[in-house]
Design a protein around this motif. Structure first.
Motif, PDB file in Angstrom:
ATOM      1  N   LYS A 185       2.576  11.025   2.686  1.00 50.71           N
ATOM      2  CA  LYS A 185       1.929  11.241   4.066  1.00 50.71           C
ATOM      3  C   LYS A 185       2.053  12.521   4.711  1.00 50.71           C
ATOM      4  CE  LYS A 185       1.360   6.060   4.636  1.00 50.71           C
ATOM      5  NZ  LYS A 185       1.562   5.057   5.348  1.00 50.71           N
TER       6      LYS A 185
ATOM      7  N   TYR B  32      -8.235   3.101   4.752  1.00 50.63           N
ATOM      8  CA  TYR B  32      -7.400   2.136   5.374  1.00 50.63           C
ATOM      9  C   TYR B  32      -8.394   0.892   6.031  1.00 50.63           C
ATOM     10  CZ  TYR B  32      -2.586   3.890   5.283  1.00 50.63           C
ATOM     11  OH  TYR B  32      -1.339   4.386   4.729  1.00 50.63           O
TER      12      TYR B  32
ATOM     13  N   HIS C 203      -7.615  -2.372   7.529  1.00 51.06           N
ATOM     14  CA  HIS C 203      -6.922  -2.304   8.664  1.00 51.06           C
ATOM     15  C   HIS C 203      -7.759  -1.842   9.989  1.00 51.06           C
ATOM     16  CE1 HIS C 203      -3.443  -2.984   6.912  1.00 51.06           C
ATOM     17  NE2 HIS C 203      -3.117  -1.776   6.094  1.00 51.06           N
TER      18      HIS C 203
ATOM     19  N   ARG D 124      -7.150  -3.599  13.337  1.00 54.75           N
ATOM     20  CA  ARG D 124      -5.790  -3.719  13.820  1.00 54.75           C
ATOM     21  C   ARG D 124      -5.580  -2.785  14.937  1.00 54.75           C
ATOM     22  NH1 ARG D 124      -2.989  -5.031   9.161  1.00 54.75           N
ATOM     23  NH2 ARG D 124      -0.904  -5.415  10.278  1.00 54.75           N
TER      24      ARG D 124
ATOM     25  N   PHE E 106      -3.565  -0.564  15.724  1.00 57.75           N
ATOM     26  CA  PHE E 106      -2.925   0.700  15.465  1.00 57.75           C
ATOM     27  C   PHE E 106      -3.679   1.607  14.798  1.00 57.75           C
ATOM     28  CE2 PHE E 106      -1.150  -2.365  12.349  1.00 57.75           C
ATOM     29  CZ  PHE E 106      -1.762  -1.890  11.081  1.00 57.75           C
TER      30      PHE E 106
ATOM     31  N   LEU F 122      -3.396   5.423  13.540  1.00 60.98           N
ATOM     32  CA  LEU F 122      -3.171   5.746  12.173  1.00 60.98           C
ATOM     33  C   LEU F 122      -4.139   6.586  11.255  1.00 60.98           C
ATOM     34  CD1 LEU F 122      -1.772   4.674   9.384  1.00 60.98           C
ATOM     35  CD2 LEU F 122      -3.365   2.858   9.269  1.00 60.98           C
TER      36      LEU F 122
ATOM     37  N   MET G  64       9.633   2.203  -2.181  1.00 59.53           N
ATOM     38  CA  MET G  64       9.383   2.669  -1.096  1.00 59.53           C
ATOM     39  C   MET G  64      10.209   1.987  -0.101  1.00 59.53           C
ATOM     40  SD  MET G  64       5.220   2.508  -1.706  1.00 59.53           S
ATOM     41  CE  MET G  64       4.787   2.136  -0.021  1.00 59.53           C
TER      42      MET G  64
ATOM     43  N   THR H 115       7.741  -1.454   5.450  1.00 67.30           N
ATOM     44  CA  THR H 115       6.826  -0.726   6.250  1.00 67.30           C
ATOM     45  C   THR H 115       7.613  -0.057   7.559  1.00 67.30           C
ATOM     46  OG1 THR H 115       5.180  -2.357   5.684  1.00 67.30           O
ATOM     47  CG2 THR H 115       4.469  -0.787   7.678  1.00 67.30           C
TER      48      THR H 115
ATOM     49  N   ARG I 262      11.757   4.910   2.448  1.00 69.05           N
ATOM     50  CA  ARG I 262      11.278   4.931   3.936  1.00 69.05           C
ATOM     51  C   ARG I 262      13.100   4.631   4.687  1.00 69.05           C
ATOM     52  NH1 ARG I 262       6.073   0.875   3.371  1.00 69.05           N
ATOM     53  NH2 ARG I 262       4.656   2.548   3.638  1.00 69.05           N
TER      54      ARG I 262
ATOM     55  N   LYS J  87       7.622   3.143  12.004  1.00 69.71           N
ATOM     56  CA  LYS J  87       6.574   2.285  11.372  1.00 69.71           C
ATOM     57  C   LYS J  87       5.344   2.932  10.702  1.00 69.71           C
ATOM     58  CE  LYS J  87       5.411  -2.589  11.579  1.00 69.71           C
ATOM     59  NZ  LYS J  87       5.301  -3.674  12.188  1.00 69.71           N
ATOM     60  N   GLN J  88       4.897   3.727  11.762  1.00 73.07           N
ATOM     61  CA  GLN J  88       3.832   4.695  11.206  1.00 73.07           C
ATOM     62  C   GLN J  88       4.065   5.912  10.525  1.00 73.07           C
ATOM     63  OE1 GLN J  88      -0.001   6.037  14.058  1.00 73.07           O
ATOM     64  NE2 GLN J  88       1.578   7.713  13.730  1.00 73.07           N
TER      65      GLN J  88
ATOM     66  N   VAL K   6       5.334   7.484   2.870  1.00 69.04           N
ATOM     67  CA  VAL K   6       4.677   7.152   1.441  1.00 69.04           C
ATOM     68  C   VAL K   6       3.848   6.040   1.884  1.00 69.04           C
ATOM     69  CG1 VAL K   6       6.059   8.056  -0.153  1.00 69.04           C
ATOM     70  CG2 VAL K   6       6.731   5.873   0.891  1.00 69.04           C
ATOM     71  N   HIS K   7       2.736   5.999   1.011  1.00 69.73           N
ATOM     72  CA  HIS K   7       1.905   4.845   0.910  1.00 69.73           C
ATOM     73  C   HIS K   7       1.939   4.302  -0.744  1.00 69.73           C
ATOM     74  CE1 HIS K   7      -1.594   2.104   0.371  1.00 69.73           C
ATOM     75  NE2 HIS K   7      -1.961   2.959  -0.627  1.00 69.73           N
ATOM     76  N   GLY K   8       1.913   2.977  -0.869  1.00 69.21           N
ATOM     77  CA  GLY K   8       1.713   2.504  -2.364  1.00 69.21           C
ATOM     78  C   GLY K   8       0.750   1.556  -2.138  1.00 69.21           C
TER      79      GLY K   8
HETATM   80  P1  ATP Z   1       0.977   1.336   3.208  1.00 70.97           P
HETATM   81  O1  ATP Z   1      -0.372   0.841   3.238  1.00 70.97           O
HETATM   82  O2  ATP Z   1       0.590   2.798   3.942  1.00 70.97           O
HETATM   83  O3  ATP Z   1       1.567   1.587   2.143  1.00 70.97           O
HETATM   84  P2  ATP Z   1       2.363  -0.626   3.970  1.00 70.97           P
HETATM   85  O4  ATP Z   1       1.549  -1.588   3.003  1.00 70.97           O
HETATM   86  O5  ATP Z   1       3.864  -0.800   4.049  1.00 70.97           O
HETATM   87  O6  ATP Z   1       1.915   0.747   4.011  1.00 70.97           O
HETATM   88  P3  ATP Z   1       0.457  -1.871   6.047  1.00 70.97           P
HETATM   89  O7  ATP Z   1       0.536  -3.177   6.767  1.00 70.97           O
HETATM   90  O8  ATP Z   1      -0.550  -1.585   5.014  1.00 70.97           O
HETATM   91  O9  ATP Z   1       1.840  -1.259   5.405  1.00 70.97           O
HETATM   92  O10 ATP Z   1       0.114  -0.565   7.181  1.00 70.97           O
HETATM   93  C1  ATP Z   1      -0.664   0.429   6.694  1.00 70.97           C
HETATM   94  C2  ATP Z   1       0.062   1.653   7.706  1.00 70.97           C
HETATM   95  O11 ATP Z   1      -0.255   1.422   8.772  1.00 70.97           O
HETATM   96  C3  ATP Z   1       1.571   1.661   7.466  1.00 70.97           C
HETATM   97  O12 ATP Z   1       2.287   2.275   6.486  1.00 70.97           O
HETATM   98  C4  ATP Z   1       1.974   2.509   8.734  1.00 70.97           C
HETATM   99  O13 ATP Z   1       1.765   3.746   8.552  1.00 70.97           O
HETATM  100  C5  ATP Z   1       0.810   1.985   9.839  1.00 70.97           C
HETATM  101  N1  ATP Z   1       1.247   0.828  10.365  1.00 70.97           N
HETATM  102  C6  ATP Z   1       1.298  -0.474  10.086  1.00 70.97           C
HETATM  103  N2  ATP Z   1       1.649  -1.493  11.247  1.00 70.97           N
HETATM  104  C7  ATP Z   1       1.655  -0.553  12.013  1.00 70.97           C
HETATM  105  C8  ATP Z   1       2.302  -0.707  13.452  1.00 70.97           C
HETATM  106  N3  ATP Z   1       2.659  -2.013  13.926  1.00 70.97           N
HETATM  107  N4  ATP Z   1       2.319   0.374  14.221  1.00 70.97           N
HETATM  108  C9  ATP Z   1       2.034   1.609  13.762  1.00 70.97           C
HETATM  109  N5  ATP Z   1       1.558   1.731  12.657  1.00 70.97           N
HETATM  110  C10 ATP Z   1       1.635   0.918  11.911  1.00 70.97           C
END
Ligand code: ATP
Ligand code: MG
Length: 137
Positions: free
Chosen positions: A9, A49, A52, A55, A57, A61, A88, A91, A102, A109-110, A114-116
């Motif tokens: 990221k 995304y 999401h 959501r 956030f 995001l 990774m 989150t 991480r 948390k944001q 990395v993403h996976g």
């Molecule tokens: P990713 O999909 O990026 O690999 P993840 O699967 O661990 O991460 P997800 O729940 O899919 O987490 O959320 C996607 C991304 O959104 C997170 O990696 C993070 O960057 C952001 N995110 C998730 N939850 C929050 C939150 N509560 N507040 C802020 N950002 C968040």
């Protein structure tokens, strides 16, 4: 052999962690089947995304994911989707196991480096979102 989409990221790129993260993946035995650097536009980040979109956030995001270039990779290996998620870490870096990407480098948390992909279905969608067949070796 299973494939997954990985993203370093914008925070990982700006913190100069591209090499460290690739080293973790290659040391784990994953093969890099495709790789490119790209500055995502809003449509690309929102589409990526999409799950999401409701959501709270989500807007932040998308701001974050479009704040600078990212490194997109297709990783290949046995059970690579699950193994990559383990490497990774959770989150939220506060909950990530010691030694994970991480836990070592994420700031929040944001901004979590990395993403996976999280399933075979999402891996298929995410890989095709960024790579055409002839870009995957
Ligand atoms: P990713 O999909 O990026 O690999 P993840 O699967 O661990 O991460 P997800 O729940 O899919 O987490 O959320 C996607 C991304 O959104 C997170 O990696 C993070 O960057 C952001 N995110 C998730 N939850 C929050 C939150 N509560 N507040 C802020 N950002 C968040
Ligand atoms: Mg996710």
């Amino acid at each position: 052999m299973q494939k997954t989409l990985s993203i370093i990221k914008p925070d990982g790129v700006s913190k100069k962690l591209i090499g460290e993260v690739i080293c973790v993946f290659e040391s784990a035995g994953f093969r890099i089947a495709a790789m490119k650097m790209k500055w995502l536009n809003r449509a690309e980040a929102e589409g990526f995304y999409y799950v999401h979109r409701e959501r709270p956030f989500f807007p932040e995001l998308v701001d974050f994911m479009t704040s600078g270039p990212v490194v997109l990779m297709v990783l290949e290996g046995d059970d690579v989707i699950k193994r990559n998620r383990e490497i990774m870490g959770a989150t939220d870096p506060a909950e990530a196991k010691a030694g994970t990407i991480r836990a070592r480098w994420a700031g929040s948390k944001q901004n979590n480096i990395v993403h996976g992909s999280d399933s075979e279905e999402s891996a298929k969608f995410e890989i095709s979102h960024f790579f055409s067949g002839i870009e995957i070796f």
